[in-house]
Design a protein around this motif. Structure first.
Motif, mmCIF file in Angstrom:
data_model
loop_
_atom_site.group_PDB
_atom_site.id
_atom_site.type_symbol
_atom_site.label_atom_id
_atom_site.label_comp_id
_atom_site.label_asym_id
_atom_site.label_seq_id
_atom_site.Cartn_x
_atom_site.Cartn_y
_atom_site.Cartn_z
ATOM 1 N N LEU A 138 -3.572 -10.721 1.454
ATOM 2 C CA LEU A 138 -2.157 -11.003 1.224
ATOM 3 C C LEU A 138 -1.492 -9.949 0.350
ATOM 4 N N ARG A 139 -2.264 -9.294 -0.506
ATOM 5 C CA ARG A 139 -1.723 -8.321 -1.456
ATOM 6 C C ARG A 139 -2.091 -6.881 -1.099
ATOM 7 N N ASP A 140 -3.306 -6.675 -0.586
ATOM 8 C CA ASP A 140 -3.827 -5.325 -0.383
ATOM 9 C C ASP A 140 -4.646 -5.271 0.913
ATOM 10 N N PRO A 141 -3.970 -5.146 2.069
ATOM 11 C CA PRO A 141 -4.683 -5.145 3.343
ATOM 12 C C PRO A 141 -5.766 -4.063 3.454
ATOM 13 N N ALA A 142 -5.543 -2.905 2.854
ATOM 14 C CA ALA A 142 -6.543 -1.833 2.930
ATOM 15 C C ALA A 142 -7.823 -2.242 2.202
ATOM 16 N N MET A 143 -7.672 -2.859 1.030
ATOM 17 C CA MET A 143 -8.861 -3.324 0.305
ATOM 18 C C MET A 143 -9.553 -4.435 1.093
ATOM 19 N N ALA A 144 -8.772 -5.330 1.683
ATOM 20 C CA ALA A 144 -9.355 -6.412 2.478
ATOM 21 C C ALA A 144 -10.157 -5.850 3.639
#
Length: 166
Positions: A138-144
């Protein structure tokens, strides 16, 4: 919360007593601290125990916090919440009313006897990664996406399922 707040992610687990109550009560207690705001929470997952496997399944979730506490002070408060909820530390990876693990504290890297950031075994545990990915996306798609690559490499994903009350 002021603009100097850091985003931290906390893994939460319980497998003794009213597991859902322990998870939700820990969120309430974390949010009662004047320097902690619970800004998000994942769904709840039921997970098979690892390490010490002769115990009941866990309920696990992840919470997102905005905090102005230092990592050490946040850890201290988390340990206080565990103690207030009846956590007893007698068997490593054993049964517990509540377990609070600091997974991430902003982009901090910290290595002391009491605290390691990011959490040193977080990428090895599906019960941590599944709810963490849900929340981080929800906040950081790249990290997800990066976390999801680690999840794909794990063998024990089948031990994690979305929990539903019957």
């Amino acid at each position: 919360m002021n603009s100097s707040a850091v985003c931290a992610y906390i893994g939460i687990g319980s497998n003794i007593g009213d597991r859902e109550h322990h998870l939700l009560q820990s969120l309430v207690m974390l949010g009662c601290h004047p320097e902690i705001e619970v800004t998000g929470q994942s769904r709840i997952y039921e997970t098979d125990p690892i390490g010490y496997v002769d115990q009941e399944p866990f309920l696990n979730m992840t919470a997102e916090l905005a905090t102005t506490l230092s990592p050490e002070h946040l850890l201290s408060y988390m340990l206080s919440v565990e103690q207030q909820l009846g956590r007893i530390r007698d068997i490593r990876w054993g049964p517990r009313t509540i377990d609070l693990d600091m997974l991430l504290y902003g982009s901090a890297q910290h290595h002391s006897d009491d605290l390691q950031l990011p959490h040193p075994r977080m990428l090895e545990r599906a019960f941590v990664l599944v709810p963490l990915i849900e929340l981080v996306s929800l906040r950081d798609p790249a990290m997800a996406e990066w976390l999801a690559l680690h999840l794909e490499k794990l063998d024990r994903k089948e031990g994690v399922s979305l929990w539903k009350k019957i």
